[in-house]
Design a protein around this motif. Structure first.
Motif, PDB file in Angstrom:
ATOM      1  N   ARG A   1       0.829  -1.200   0.000  1.00  0.00           N
ATOM      2  CA  ARG A   1       0.000   0.000   0.000  1.00  0.00           C
ATOM      3  C   ARG A   1       0.874   1.265   0.000  1.00  0.00           C
ATOM      4  O   ARG A   1       0.642   2.193  -0.771  1.00  0.00           O
ATOM      5  CB  ARG A   1      -0.899  -0.036   1.249  1.00  0.00           C
ATOM      6  CG  ARG A   1      -2.037   0.925   1.273  1.00  0.00           C
ATOM      7  CD  ARG A   1      -3.022   0.553   2.375  1.00  0.00           C
ATOM      8  NE  ARG A   1      -3.894  -0.536   1.991  1.00  0.00           N
ATOM      9  CZ  ARG A   1      -4.963  -0.392   1.223  1.00  0.00           C
ATOM     10  NH1 ARG A   1      -5.307   0.794   0.784  1.00  0.00           N
ATOM     11  NH2 ARG A   1      -5.722  -1.433   0.907  1.00  0.00           N
TER      12      ARG A   1
ATOM     13  N   LEU B   1       2.853   1.767  -3.341  1.00  0.00           N
ATOM     14  CA  LEU B   1       2.033   2.317  -4.417  1.00  0.00           C
ATOM     15  C   LEU B   1       1.690   3.785  -4.138  1.00  0.00           C
ATOM     16  O   LEU B   1       1.818   4.639  -5.024  1.00  0.00           O
ATOM     17  CB  LEU B   1       0.757   1.491  -4.589  1.00  0.00           C
ATOM     18  CG  LEU B   1      -0.154   1.933  -5.733  1.00  0.00           C
ATOM     19  CD1 LEU B   1       0.553   1.802  -7.070  1.00  0.00           C
ATOM     20  CD2 LEU B   1      -1.446   1.117  -5.741  1.00  0.00           C
TER      21      LEU B   1
ATOM     22  N   TYR C   1       4.683   5.935  -4.641  1.00  0.00           N
ATOM     23  CA  TYR C   1       5.021   5.993  -6.066  1.00  0.00           C
ATOM     24  C   TYR C   1       4.078   6.946  -6.800  1.00  0.00           C
ATOM     25  O   TYR C   1       4.490   7.717  -7.667  1.00  0.00           O
ATOM     26  CB  TYR C   1       4.952   4.586  -6.673  1.00  0.00           C
ATOM     27  CG  TYR C   1       4.980   4.541  -8.176  1.00  0.00           C
ATOM     28  CD1 TYR C   1       6.172   4.732  -8.878  1.00  0.00           C
ATOM     29  CD2 TYR C   1       3.816   4.293  -8.903  1.00  0.00           C
ATOM     30  CE1 TYR C   1       6.194   4.686 -10.259  1.00  0.00           C
ATOM     31  CE2 TYR C   1       3.829   4.238 -10.289  1.00  0.00           C
ATOM     32  CZ  TYR C   1       5.020   4.435 -10.963  1.00  0.00           C
ATOM     33  OH  TYR C   1       5.045   4.397 -12.329  1.00  0.00           O
ATOM     34  N   LEU C   2       2.787   6.908  -6.435  1.00  0.00           N
ATOM     35  CA  LEU C   2       1.826   7.801  -7.075  1.00  0.00           C
ATOM     36  C   LEU C   2       2.153   9.263  -6.754  1.00  0.00           C
ATOM     37  O   LEU C   2       2.027  10.140  -7.600  1.00  0.00           O
ATOM     38  CB  LEU C   2       0.394   7.476  -6.623  1.00  0.00           C
ATOM     39  CG  LEU C   2      -0.170   6.135  -7.112  1.00  0.00           C
ATOM     40  CD1 LEU C   2      -1.508   5.836  -6.451  1.00  0.00           C
ATOM     41  CD2 LEU C   2      -0.312   6.115  -8.627  1.00  0.00           C
TER      42      LEU C   2
ATOM     43  N   LEU D   1       0.831  -4.500  -8.833  1.00  0.00           N
ATOM     44  CA  LEU D   1       1.606  -3.263  -8.693  1.00  0.00           C
ATOM     45  C   LEU D   1       2.506  -3.017  -9.897  1.00  0.00           C
ATOM     46  O   LEU D   1       2.941  -1.904 -10.139  1.00  0.00           O
ATOM     47  CB  LEU D   1       2.497  -3.332  -7.443  1.00  0.00           C
ATOM     48  CG  LEU D   1       1.806  -3.503  -6.106  1.00  0.00           C
ATOM     49  CD1 LEU D   1       2.849  -3.665  -5.001  1.00  0.00           C
ATOM     50  CD2 LEU D   1       0.930  -2.299  -5.812  1.00  0.00           C
TER      51      LEU D   1
ATOM     52  N   ASN E   1      -4.776   8.043 -10.923  1.00  0.00           N
ATOM     53  CA  ASN E   1      -4.136   7.800  -9.636  1.00  0.00           C
ATOM     54  C   ASN E   1      -5.146   7.443  -8.545  1.00  0.00           C
ATOM     55  O   ASN E   1      -4.868   6.607  -7.686  1.00  0.00           O
ATOM     56  CB  ASN E   1      -3.319   9.024  -9.202  1.00  0.00           C
ATOM     57  CG  ASN E   1      -1.944   9.043  -9.843  1.00  0.00           C
ATOM     58  OD1 ASN E   1      -1.645   8.216 -10.702  1.00  0.00           O
ATOM     59  ND2 ASN E   1      -1.112   9.975  -9.433  1.00  0.00           N
TER      60      ASN E   1
ATOM     61  N   GLN F   1      -5.655  -0.628  -5.714  1.00  0.00           N
ATOM     62  CA  GLN F   1      -4.303  -1.108  -5.428  1.00  0.00           C
ATOM     63  C   GLN F   1      -3.666  -1.746  -6.664  1.00  0.00           C
ATOM     64  O   GLN F   1      -3.233  -2.901  -6.645  1.00  0.00           O
ATOM     65  CB  GLN F   1      -4.324  -2.112  -4.260  1.00  0.00           C
ATOM     66  CG  GLN F   1      -4.568  -1.454  -2.911  1.00  0.00           C
ATOM     67  CD  GLN F   1      -3.375  -0.591  -2.487  1.00  0.00           C
ATOM     68  OE1 GLN F   1      -2.290  -1.085  -2.245  1.00  0.00           O
ATOM     69  NE2 GLN F   1      -3.573   0.720  -2.434  1.00  0.00           N
ATOM     70  N   ILE F   2      -3.649  -0.967  -7.717  1.00  0.00           N
ATOM     71  CA  ILE F   2      -3.057  -1.449  -8.973  1.00  0.00           C
ATOM     72  C   ILE F   2      -2.124  -0.382  -9.525  1.00  0.00           C
ATOM     73  O   ILE F   2      -2.202   0.782  -9.144  1.00  0.00           O
ATOM     74  CB  ILE F   2      -4.139  -1.748 -10.040  1.00  0.00           C
ATOM     75  CG1 ILE F   2      -5.007  -0.503 -10.264  1.00  0.00           C
ATOM     76  CG2 ILE F   2      -4.976  -2.944  -9.624  1.00  0.00           C
ATOM     77  CD1 ILE F   2      -5.925  -0.616 -11.442  1.00  0.00           C
ATOM     78  N   ASN F   3      -1.287  -0.792 -10.446  1.00  0.00           N
ATOM     79  CA  ASN F   3      -0.405   0.150 -11.106  1.00  0.00           C
ATOM     80  C   ASN F   3      -1.233   1.168 -11.905  1.00  0.00           C
ATOM     81  O   ASN F   3      -2.185   0.786 -12.567  1.00  0.00           O
ATOM     82  CB  ASN F   3       0.538  -0.615 -12.043  1.00  0.00           C
ATOM     83  CG  ASN F   3       1.658   0.265 -12.544  1.00  0.00           C
ATOM     84  OD1 ASN F   3       1.451   1.136 -13.382  1.00  0.00           O
ATOM     85  ND2 ASN F   3       2.845   0.065 -12.012  1.00  0.00           N
ATOM     86  N   PRO F   4      -0.855   2.446 -11.837  1.00  0.00           N
ATOM     87  CA  PRO F   4      -1.646   3.447 -12.561  1.00  0.00           C
ATOM     88  C   PRO F   4      -1.693   3.206 -14.074  1.00  0.00           C
ATOM     89  O   PRO F   4      -2.662   3.605 -14.733  1.00  0.00           O
ATOM     90  CB  PRO F   4      -0.949   4.772 -12.233  1.00  0.00           C
ATOM     91  CG  PRO F   4       0.365   4.413 -11.637  1.00  0.00           C
ATOM     92  CD  PRO F   4       0.198   3.059 -11.025  1.00  0.00           C
TER      93      PRO F   4
ATOM     94  N   THR G   1      -2.169   0.399 -15.471  1.00  0.00           N
ATOM     95  CA  THR G   1      -3.292  -0.513 -15.701  1.00  0.00           C
ATOM     96  C   THR G   1      -4.601   0.269 -15.742  1.00  0.00           C
ATOM     97  O   THR G   1      -5.436   0.064 -16.625  1.00  0.00           O
ATOM     98  CB  THR G   1      -3.363  -1.572 -14.578  1.00  0.00           C
ATOM     99  OG1 THR G   1      -2.091  -2.185 -14.446  1.00  0.00           O
ATOM    100  CG2 THR G   1      -4.411  -2.627 -14.882  1.00  0.00           C
TER     101      THR G   1
END
Lengths: 291, 117
Positions: A167, A170, A173-174, A193, B35, B42-45, B47
């Motif tokens: 969590r 991510l 990173y965002l 992720l 975002n 909870q995934i890569n942006p 995606t």
């Protein structure tokens, strides 16, 4: 861009990393997957300039990384040994990290300590394996390094701590996009992720692809043996199971909607293959013969 | 049903489509950012961004550079007519197949549906 050109890491007669070429655009989260002994840590050590490759070069934004202070300042590498002084208290380890890292965010490090319930007055040697890993995650994330490399940094962490780790990784990173390389054996947990996935197999790059492309790549086909046989034809079978007259096969293929509806009409059911399943099929040695 | 796209990426696209159909998202409404979706699921942006790109390709969303994604004015009508076309092949046909398999005849179904009115 991070470029690896012909990178080989050799220990005596053992070749850990075998002539690897990779081009890694920056600002993405990469998942590095590979079985034990596939060369992940050796590759990451070379990438972080902790180890000079036996041959080949690594360029970060066009300049050679090894023994380059500019690149090293901007690189954070966390591995299981943590590379800290065991007799130091956690608080001192963090102070030292802050002194070393220009991007260090002290407030964020404190927040992470709280989240992982790490006692700052304890010495590193008195921490449990999971707590040591959590300290590694704090060091890795709070450094905010443009190149952040986390090598199996979940070791010994319980499910709650791992969830917090994913969590935070991510979220941070965002908020602060950067290049993150994450090696892991817990593929199902972490796969969402990743933007890209690199699979190492015996020191070589077996695959380097968008995670999204891998998700749609494999398929399982289940149904009456004869119908499955007819559907499979000469397609490459990654794995198979039988239960009475039912046969289930795993194919490395992307089906068109018409192939799928045709198969369904013939009594077949189709299922997706997770990245972990695909990884297992591609890297289990029994597959070698048919590849 | 299995599709050769990622489940999450589908979930995002389908979720937005359902919100448009239900009226929760109205025309020219702004949808949440890549975002925000990434943090929620909870995934890569990247995606989430692929799900959005798909919706832009389909004309469901449009992009205002530097501001975000918005619902296309005709999105609701378009989605409704698409879904209506697919309703019989994707909802009714499989139901009839299952009914045949277990020996329920059409009259019985009609009777049941009549009671729903």
């Amino acid at each position: 861009m991070i470029e690896l050109r012909g990178v080989t890491v050799r220990y005596g007669s053992t070749v850990a990393v075998d002539n690897v070429d990779l081009e890694l655009p920056t600002g993405k989260i990469y998942g590095l997957l590979g079985r034990n002994g596939s060369g992940k840590t050796s590759l990451l050590s070379a990438l972080a300039s902790y180890r000079r490759p036996t041959s080949g070069t690594i360029l970060v934004d066009g300049v050679e990384a090894f023994e380059n202070p500019q690149v090293m300042h901007r690189t954070a590498f966390v591995r299981d040994t943590l590379d800290v002084n065991d007799s130091d208290r956690v608080s001192r380890v963090l102070r030292f990290a802050g002194w070393l890292r220009s991007g260090w965010d002290e407030a964020y490090a404190e927040k992470l300590l709280d989240l992982f319930q790490l006692p700052s007055r304890k010495t590193v040697s008195s921490l449990s394996r999971g707590q040591k890993s959590a300290l590694g995650v704090v060091l890795g994330l709070a450094a905010r390094a443009p190149l952040t490399i986390l090598d199996e940094s979940y070791l010994g962490m319980d499910a709650v701590a791992r969830t917090n780790f994913y969590r935070e990784l991510l979220a941070d990173y965002l908020a602060y996009p950067r290049t993150i390389l994450l090696s892991t054996h817990l593929i199902d947990e972490a796969a969402d992720l990743f933007e890209r996935v690199i699979i190492l197999d015996r020191g070589r790059v077996l695959m380097h692809e968008e995670a999204e492309a891998l998700r749609g790549r494999g398929v399982t086909v289940t149904g009456p043996s004869a119908a499955v046989d007819a559907f499979v034809g000469d397609r490459l079978v990654l794995g198979e199971q039988r239960l009475g007259g039912v046969r289930a096969v795993t194919l490395d293929t992307r089906l068109s909607p018409s192939e799928q509806s045709g198969g369904e009409a013939a009594g077949l059911t189709f299922g997706p293959l997770s990245i972990q399943d695909l990884f297992v099929h591609l890297t289990s040695s029994s597959q070698e013969a048919s590849r | 049903m299995f599709n050769d796209r990622s489940p999450i990426y589908l979930q995002i696209a389908d979720g937005i489509k359902n919100d448009i159909l239900s009226g929760a998202l109205k025309e020219d409404d702004q949808v949440m950012s890549t975002n925000q979706y990434a943090a929620f699921y909870q995934i890569n942006p990247a995606t989430a961004a692929k799900g959005f790109a798909q919706l832009v390709d389909e004309g469901v969303l449009y992009k205002k550079r530097g501001i975000g994604m918005f619902v296309s004015p005709d999105a609701r009508e378009k989605l409704r007519s698409e879904r209506r076309q697919r309703f019989f092949t994707e909802v009714v046909e499989p139901m009839l197949t299952e009914a045949r398999r277990i020996g329920i005849d059409v009259d019985e179904i009609v009777q049941h549906l009549g009671a729903q009115r």
